[in-house]
Design an enzyme around this catalytic site. Structure first.
Site, PDB file in Angstrom:
ATOM      1  N   ASP A 185      55.106  62.390  11.522  1.00  0.00           N
ATOM      2  CA  ASP A 185      53.746  62.318  11.482  1.00  0.00           C
ATOM      3  C   ASP A 185      53.259  62.496   9.822  1.00  0.00           C
ATOM      4  OD1 ASP A 185      51.684  61.596  13.086  1.00  0.00           O
ATOM      5  OD2 ASP A 185      50.524  63.637  12.883  1.00  0.00           O
ATOM      6  N   ASP A 216      59.636  59.750  13.162  1.00  0.00           N
ATOM      7  CA  ASP A 216      59.109  60.262  11.680  1.00  0.00           C
ATOM      8  C   ASP A 216      58.333  61.543  11.944  1.00  0.00           C
ATOM      9  OD1 ASP A 216      55.796  59.910  12.455  1.00  0.00           O
ATOM     10  OD2 ASP A 216      56.953  58.132  13.428  1.00  0.00           O
TER      11      ASP A 216
END
Length: 296
Positions: free
Chosen positions: A212, A210
């Site tokens: 973040d 991802d």
């Protein structure tokens, strides 16, 4: 030079290694308690392999609760010389996208609730962490990952946070913009420090799941999406690991420039006559080469 034995410490999503001959699970005890789980050993295309699920099978250990000291001691008991730490992480860089791998070469440690050294009062030591990973082993991991089609970035700073919560938006922006970090995770510290104290070659393969929370087009971390990407990353990690036996030198000399296997040569400061014998006994596995009782 000892015959190499490669340990894979599997992070979130990686709980097994396929294709091991002579596979056997070991239940070990250490002076620091039991490791995260039993450790699987075997042989993969001629290379001795150990596998330790960092969070335990079924993911029972939170990042703060992982028994890091016991994990490293137990691996060294089994004869491990090299550690490939495979970890899920968030990315602070657009170009380090979900599904990519990053071969980490630096850390910033923001963990606060973990034992970070095998050494303490009674036997004090200071190892160098200027270059905290083994670049030779990292280079082999990058070669292995690229050979199976994974976009792989060599070099990056890993921000180790305590967790278990993910970052606030303000923290994420600070780590990215002010601190210059590239990826973020919760588990590679103090693991890397302890591996250096135990004179083991250590590298981190950060598997990006991802962005973040800093990325304006992605918003906060979505656990459902992370789990989906974890599955794909784990399959790629198993393919990468399968390439390692063909890359590692049988002599154990991978061209390490950090001197990982001799990190304690000048590190122990406590005079021999002032060393705590009980602590010295506890250190017999990780520091026996220097303190006595270990292989030279």
């Amino acid at each position: 030079m000892a015959e190499p034995m490669l340990a894979v410490i599997g992070g979130s999503g990686l709980y097994e290694i396929d294709g091991l001959a002579e596979a056997e699970w070991h239940s070990l005890d250490t002076p620091w308690g039991k490791p995260s789980d039993e450790i699987l050993t075997g042989v993969l295309d001629g290379l001795k392999i150990a596998f330790l699920p960092r969070h335990g099978r079924g993911h029972v250990h939170a990042p703060t609760d992982v028994p890091y000291c016991a994990n490293i001691d137990a691996l060294k008991q089994l004869g491990v010389t090299h550690i490939l730490s495979v970890s899920a992480c968030g990315s602070f860089r657009e170009e380090m996208a979900p599904g990519h791998f990053v071969i980490v070469d630096q850390f910033i440690d923001r963990t606060v609730n973990r034992v970070k050294s095998f050494f303490e009062k009674g036997c004090v030591a200071h190892v160098s962490m200027a270059h905290p990973t083994c670049t030779a082993l990292g280079g082999l991991a990058a070669q292995a990952a690229r050979s199976v089609g994974v976009t792989t970035h060599v070099g990056g700073t890993y921000l180790a946070m305590e967790g278990p919560q993910f970052s606030t938006l303000a923290e994420s922006k600070m780590y990215r913009e002010s601190w210059g970090c590239d990826v973020i995770g919760m588990t590679n510290m103090p693991e890397a420090k302890l591996a250096r104290e135990a004179e083991m070659h250590y590298t981190t393969v950060a598997m990006v799941t991802d962005y973040d929370s800093w990325h304006p087009d992605h918003g906060e971390v979505d656990v459902t999406e992370i789990i989906r990407i974890l599955g794909a990353n784990s399959a790629h990690a198993r393919d990468m690991i399968a390439q390692m036996p063909g890359l590692m030198a049988p002599s154990g000399d991978q061209g390490c420039e950090q001197g990982c296997a001799h990190a304690l040569d000048y590190a122990i400061l406590t005079a021999p006559e002032r060393r705590d014998p009980d602590l010295v006994a506890r250190l017999s596995t990780v520091a026996g080469r220097i303190l006595g009782g270990g292989d030279a």
